[in-house]
Design an enzyme around this catalytic site. Structure first.
Site, PDB file in Angstrom:
ATOM      1  NE  ARG A 240       0.947   4.634   6.133  1.00 44.04           N
ATOM      2  CZ  ARG A 240       0.158   5.016   5.528  1.00 44.04           C
ATOM      3  NH1 ARG A 240      -0.126   6.502   4.987  1.00 44.04           N
ATOM      4  NH2 ARG A 240      -0.982   4.519   5.070  1.00 44.04           N
TER       5      ARG A 240
ATOM      6  CD  GLU B 200      -0.281   0.991   6.565  1.00 42.56           C
ATOM      7  OE1 GLU B 200      -1.522   0.641   6.161  1.00 42.56           O
ATOM      8  OE2 GLU B 200      -0.078   2.093   6.858  1.00 42.56           O
TER       9      GLU B 200
ATOM     10  CD  GLU C 100      -2.685   6.709   2.777  1.00 40.70           C
ATOM     11  OE1 GLU C 100      -3.246   5.641   3.367  1.00 40.70           O
ATOM     12  OE2 GLU C 100      -1.893   7.156   3.082  1.00 40.70           O
TER      13      GLU C 100
ATOM     14  CG  ASP D 273      -0.072  -0.033   2.633  1.00 42.37           C
ATOM     15  OD1 ASP D 273       0.974  -0.507   2.357  1.00 42.37           O
ATOM     16  OD2 ASP D 273      -0.681   0.659   3.315  1.00 42.37           O
TER      17      ASP D 273
END
Length: 917
Positions: free
Chosen positions: A486, A488, A764, A482
Site C-alpha cells: 500500500r 506506506e 497485519e 512494515d
C-alpha cells in the site's frame, strides 16, 4: 580434521567493495568425519597476498574464528588482497577414544578489495537534466537516460581491472557497451539520504573493449529519493526534486596506468521511454518512443536528440559501500490459475503472496494499444480484485505498444506486493506461448542467505513458519518495512524490534540491519535522542519527534539481538551513543523516573479487540507496557555496557534498572502478584522481563495468565507487545500445554486462523480477512506484515529446542520441549561457525497414552559446544543435563504422556467451543 569454508570479511556479502581498511576475517567449519568429536581450534594461520610483495604469514594462538583482526598493514582505497587460512585443532577419536591434534589444509583463496575509503577518491559529480521540474506535488519525475562515449588510450593494449563506482539520487540501472552491469534491483537502495548515501562497486573488466569506442549508459528513476512517500496523500521530493546519477569508471591497464571516466558536464541525457515510474503507483512504459540501441556504441540519434547534462553539487552526505547484499530477483514463479471476474477482467493467480513484479516474455498489441496490469493481494468476496487495502497506491504497470512484439518486458524501477494480477487490454491466452510460461512473477528482496529452518509434524504450523519467511522476504527490500503493497512501505521501528530474534535466525540479516541501525542513529540525533517511528524518517511532517516505548527501544534491543546472532561487539560499540541518548534524553519521564503517563503510547498495538479504525485501543494500559519495556531496556543497557567493558556505566544502568523495577512493582503489582489491567500482555511482560520479585507473585501471575488464556478459549488476546512473549511466558511458568493449545487454535483470532483462510504470508491484523471472506473494514489492512509472525522464535527455541547461549553461537542451549499433538520437530541454523541441527521425535512403545521414548539427534559444529537440557516436570520427563562438544549425538529418553488437550474456562451461559484433539 575440520575443513574451512566461506571466508568472509566484516559482514560483507562478497568481499568486493569493503568500506574498511583493516577488514576482520571469519571462516566457517564444514562438518567433520563422524569418527571425530569435540573438535576445538587451538590456533590459526593467515596468509595475506597483496598485489605487490611476497605473501605474508601470521600465526595466532587463539580459538577465535569469527571476526578476527586483520593481521597485516591496512589496505588503501581500491587495493585488493587475497587471503587464505588454516587452523590447528584438537579432537577426540570416537572409535579409539584417543585425543589428537593437527593442522587442517589451507582454505581456498578469498579476495577482499577496498572501496573508495575517502570522499577525496571521487572525481565524479552528480549529473541531471538542466530542466528544473515545475513544483507540481501531484506529478512524478520522468526517468532519464545518461550516456558517455569514450576510447581507451593507445597504451591500454589489455585491461587488468575495471571497476564502476556508482550511485544515484533515485534508483538506477547501468550498462556498458549494451550489456547490463550487475543484477541489482532498485539500487542504490533506500537510506537516510541526508546523512548517508550508498554506492555500489561493480567488476566490469570483461565488458571493456580496448579497440574502438566504449559507451557507459545509465537509466535513472525517482525511486525513494524524489518519489511520493507516506500515506494520506504522502509527500513528494522529500530529499530533492532532481533525479541524478554519479558514476566513476576506473580502468587499470595491464602495463600500468589508470584511465577514468566520471560523470561530469561532458555527458548527454535524454528522457526515458518509461514515462513515469513510482514506488506506489507503478510504471508506464511507452514502447513508441524507445530509442534504438540507446545504450550501445553508436545510436544514430544521439547527436541530434540528446542534450548536455547539468552538474549538481557533490553530496554532503557520507558516501559508503554497503556490507549488506543488494536487492535481487531471488525466485521466479509461474501463475497457477487464470480466470475472469464477474466484471470481465482477466485475473492471474500466482498462488503465493509475494513482492516483486511481472515478466512478460512476449506480448503482441496493435499500435497505440494499451495494457494495464493491476496488482493486489486478495480477491474480494464479490470475486473482484481487492484493491481497497492499497489505499492511495494504484499499483498499476502500463504498457503502450509500438505495434512491434514486446519481448521480455518487466518494470524496472518499481515493485508490488501481490498474489493476483488483473489484466486490462490484453488476453495472455492469445499469444502463441502458453500463458503459464509467458508470464512470470519475479520475486525480489534483499538477497540474504537463509540460515534457519524449522519443520514439525503439524502441516498448519509448517505453513505458519513458511508464511513468516515469505513475509520477511517481502518486507526486507533494502530496509525492513512494515508492508510492501500500500501507500506506506516504511521502516517502522516497532515491527523489526519485535521480529528481530526471528529475523536473525531465519536469514543472515546482520549486515543489512546493522547498517539500517546507523540510519536510526543519524535520524535520532536530530530529535533530541528520540528515534523517529520510521527510518528513514519521512513522517516528520505528520508525527514530529514522538517518543514511544517499544518503537524507540529498537535502538537498544535490536543491536543486542544482532550481537547475540553474530558475536560482533562493534555493532554495540557503534550504536552505544544512540542507546544512551535514548535512555538519558529521549525517554520522557515522569517524576518517579518511569514514563510520563501523559504521553499516549502505541503500547499493545493491534490488540485483537481494538475496533477496526482504532488499532491503538488496547485492553492493556499503554503506559504499563512502556514502563515494563523501560525496566527491560535499562537492564539490557547494563549488560551491553559490561560487554563493552564500560564497568562504571554498567554498574550505573544496573542500579537504575533495579530502582525502576521496584517502582514498577509499586505502581502496577500488588504484593500477592495481581497486575493492573489483569491482561495476558501485562502478565506476560512481567514474567518474561523479570518484574516479579516473590514466589507468591510468580505463582499468582502463573495462575492469572493461565486463567486469562483459558477464558479466551486459547484465542489470541495480545497485540504488538504481548504477542512475542505470551508463549514464552506460559512456558516459563510451567504452562507448556497451554502454550501449545494456544498455538494450535485455529479460530479467529489465532496464528492458525489465517492458514484456514488460505494465507501464504503473515497478516497485519488477526482478522485482515473476516471469516465470511470479506476484507476487514479498517483502513489499515495488509496481508503481508511480519510482526505478528514473531511467534516463530518460540518454534525455534522451545518446540525445536535451539538457541544461542553465547553471542555468535559459540555455545548453544539444546532444550526441546515436546507438547500438544506434535510427534516430531526439526530445527537447524547456519551459524558463523557452521551447521547446528536438532531433531526430535516421539517413538510410541505401545498405546499413545502409555510410555514413549523421546529420540533426540543433535549436530554441533566444530569449535562449538552445546548444553543439552531436558527438564523433568510434572508430566514425567526424565531429566537430561549434559555438555557436549562438536559432532553428532543421539539420545533416547523415556517420556510419558500428558493430559491433552487442556480445557477452556467459560461462563455457564456461553458455549466453550470445540477443542483440538
Amino acid at each position: 580434521m575440520a575443513e574451512l569454508t566461506a571466508l568472509r570479511f566484516e559482514q560483507h556479502h562478497s568481499g568486493l567493495g569493503v568500506q574498511c581498511s583493516s577488514p576482520r576475517i571469519s571462516w566457517t567449519f564444514s562438518a567433520v568425519d563422524e569418527s571425530i568429536s569435540d573438535w576445538q581450534q587451538l590456533q590459526y594461520e593467515i596468509c595475506v597476498r597483496r598485489e605487490t610483495g611476497t605473501p605474508l604469514y601470521f600465526v595466532i594462538q587463539s580459538p577465535d574464528s569469527s571476526l578476527v583482526p586483520w593481521p597485516s598493514t591496512p589496505l588503501q582505497s581500491r587495493e585488493q588482497a587475497q587471503v587464505r587460512v588454516r587452523v590447528c585443532g584438537s579432537w577426540m577419536d570416537r572409535n579409539t577414544r584417543r585425543a589428537h591434534s593437527g593442522w587442517s589444509a589451507w582454505s581456498s583463496w578469498a579476495t577482499v578489495e577496498c572501496s573508495l575509503l575517502s570522499a577525496q577518491d571521487w572525481i565524479a559529480v552528480p549529473i541531471s537534466s538542466p530542466i528544473v521540474p515545475l513544483s507540481h506535488e501531484d506529478e512524478s519525475l520522468r526517468p532519464l537516460l545518461f550516456r558517455k562515449t569514450f576510447e581507451l588510450p593507445a597504451t591500454f593494449d589489455s585491461v587488468q581491472r575495471a571497476r564502476l563506482y556508482i550511485t544515484a539520487f533515485g534508483v538506477y540501472r547501468a550498462y556498458l557497451n549494451g550489456c547490463r552491469i550487475g543484477d541489482h534491483e532498485m539500487s542504490p537502495g533506500w537510506t537516510s539520504y541526508r546523512y548517508r548515501i550508498a554506492y555500489q562497486v561493480f567488476d566490469v573488466t570483461s565488458l571493456i573493449t580496448t579497440k574502438g569506442s566504449n559507451v557507459l549508459s545509465i537509466e535513472v528513476a525517482e525511486g525513494w529519493y524524489a518519489g511520493r512517500l507516506g500515506f494520506d496523500g504522502g509527500k513528494r521530493h522529500i530529499y530533492g526534486d532532481r533525479i541524478a546519477v554519479m558514476a566513476q569508471l576506473e580502468i587499470d591497464g595491464l602495463a600500468g596506468g589508470r584511465f577514468k571516466v566520471a560523470s561530469d558536464i561532458s555527458w548527454k541525457f535524454h528522457p526515458s521511454p518509461i514515462v513515469n515510474s513510482e514506488i506506489y503507483n507503478g510504471e508506464t512504459y511507452d514502447a513508441r518512443v524507445e530509442g534504438e540501441n540507446w545504450n550501445q556504441q553508436c545510436p544514430s540519434n544521439v547527436d541530434t536528440d540528446w542534450e548536455t547534462v547539468s552538474v549538481l553539487d557533490f553530496p554532503r552526505a557520507r558516501l559508503y559501500a554497503p556490507n549488506a547484499p543488494p536487492v535481487r530477483i531471488t525466485e521466479i514463479l509461474a501463475p497457477q490459475k487464470i480466470s475472469t471476474t464477474p466484471s470481465g477482467r482477466i485475473i492471474l493467480d500466482f498462488g503465493q503472496n509475494l513482492v516483486g513484479k511481472l515478466l512478460v516474455r512476449s506480448m503482441t498489441l496493435p499500435v497505440d494499444g494499451t495494457v494495464n496490469f493491476i496488482h493486489a493481494e486478495v480477491i474480494e468476496d464479490d470475486g473482484e480484485l481487492g484493491t481497497r487495502p492499497l489505499r492511495g497506491a494504484k499499483c498499476v504497470d502500463k504498457v503502450i505498444s509500438s505495434g512491434q512484439p514486446l519481448i521480455d518486458w518487466s518494470p524496472k524501477f518499481t515493485f508490488h506486493g501481490f498474489r493476483f494480477v488483473g489484466i486490462d487490454g490484453w488476453d495472455p491466452r492469445s499469444e502463441k506461448k502458453s500463458w503459464k510460461s509467458n508470464i512470470q512473477a519475479l520475486v525480489i528482496h534483499t538477497d540474504f542467505k537463509q540460515t534457519g529452518q524449522f519443520e514439525c509434524s503439524n502441516i498448519a504450523i509448517n505453513q505458519l513458519h513458511q508464511n513468516a519467511c515469505w513475509s520477511m522476504r517481502g518486507n526486507f527490500l533494502s530496509i525492513p518495512t512494515d508492508c510492501p503493497q500500500r501507500d506506506e512501505r516504511l521502516g517502522w521501528t516497532g515491527d523489526i524490534q519485535i521480529f528481530g530474534p526471528s529475523a536473525t535466525f531465519l536469514y543472515d540479516v546482520v549486515g543489512m540491519l546493522s547498517e539500517w541501525m546507523e540510519d536510526v542513529a543519524c535520524e535520532q540525533s536530530d530529535h533530541n535522542g528520540v528515534p523517529p517511528l520510521v527510518i528513514p524518517n519521512i513522517l516528520d511532517h505528520v508525527w514530529p519527534s514522538i517518543p514511544q516505548a517499544l518503537w524507540g527501544d529498537v535502538v537498544i534491543i535490536l543491536p543486542w539481538v544482532l550481537y547475540l546472532s553474530s558475536g560482533d561487539r562493534d555493532i554495540l560499540h557503534r550504536q552505544y551513543s544512540s542507546m544512551t541518548s535514548w535512555l538519558d534524553q529521549g525517554v520522557r519521564r515522569g517524576r518517579d523516573g518511569l514514563w510520563d503517563p501523559e504521553i499516549w503510547q502505541l503500547g499493545d498495538w493491534l490488540d485483537p479487540q481494538a475496533p477496526p479504525d482504532e488499532p491503538g485501543d488496547c485492553r492493556t494500559n499503554g503506559t504499563l507496557v512502556a514502563d515494563a519495556y523501560l525496566v527491560y531496556v535499562t537492564s539490557l543497557m547494563a549488560k551491553i555496557a559490561f560487554v563493552l567493558k564500560r564497568e562504571g556505566e554498567g554498574t550505573h544502568y544496573s542500579y537504575k534498572a533495579q530502582c525502576l523495577r521496584a517502582l514498577f512493582q509499586e505502581k502496577y503489582i500488588t504484593s500477592s502478584g495481581l497486575i493492573v489491567g489483569d491482561s495476558q500482555t501485562a502478565y506476560s511482560l512481567a514474567i518474561v522481563f523479570g518484574l516479579l520479585s516473590t514466589q507468591l507473585q510468580l505463582d499468582t501471575a502463573r495462575c492469572q495468565l493461565s486463567a486469562r488464556v483459558r477464558m479466551a478459549k486459547f484465542r489470541v488476546s495480545t497485540g504488538f507487545a504481548g504477542t512475542p512473549v505470551i508463549l514464552k511466558a506460559l512456558t516459563e511458568t510451567d504452562n507448556l500445554s497451554l502454550a501449545y493449545r494456544m498455538l494450535l487454535e485455529d479460530r479467529c483470532p489465532s496464528w492458525l486462523y489465517p492458514i484456514t483462510m488460505g494465507a501464504t504470508t503473515i497478516w497485519e491484523r488477526w482478522d485482515s480477512m473476516l471469516p465470511n471472506g470479506s476484507i476487514n473494514p479498517g483502513q489499515m489492512t495488509s496481508f503481508n506484515h511480519y510482526a505478528l509472525g514473531s511467534v516463530v522464535n518460540w518454534l525455534h527455541e522451545t518446540v525445536g529446542g535451539l538457541r544461542a547461549l553465547e553471542a555468535g553461537w559459540k555455545t548453544a542451549l539444546v532444550s526441546p520441549q515436546p507438547g500438544g499433538s506434535l510427534t516430531y520437530a526439526s530445527v537447524s541454523y547456519e551459524s558463523v561457525y557452521g551447521h547446528w541441527s536438532c531433531r526430535w521425535k516421539l517413538q510410541f512403545d505401545g498405546d499413545r497414552n502409555e510410555a514413549m521414548t523421546l529420540c533426540l539427534d543433535l549436530i554441533v559444529p566444530p569449535n562449538c559446544r552445546a548444553v543439552v537440557r531436558i527438564q523433568a516436570d510434572e508430566d514425567g520427563f526424565s531429566k537430561l543435563d549434559e555438555s557436549v562438544g562438536s559432532g553428532k549425538h543421539h539420545w533416547e529418553i523415556p517420556f510419558f504422556p500428558w493430559s491433552w488437550p487442556p480445557q477452556a474456562t467459560a461462563p455457564f451461559i456461553t458455549n466453550p467451543g470445540k477443542h483440538i484433539d
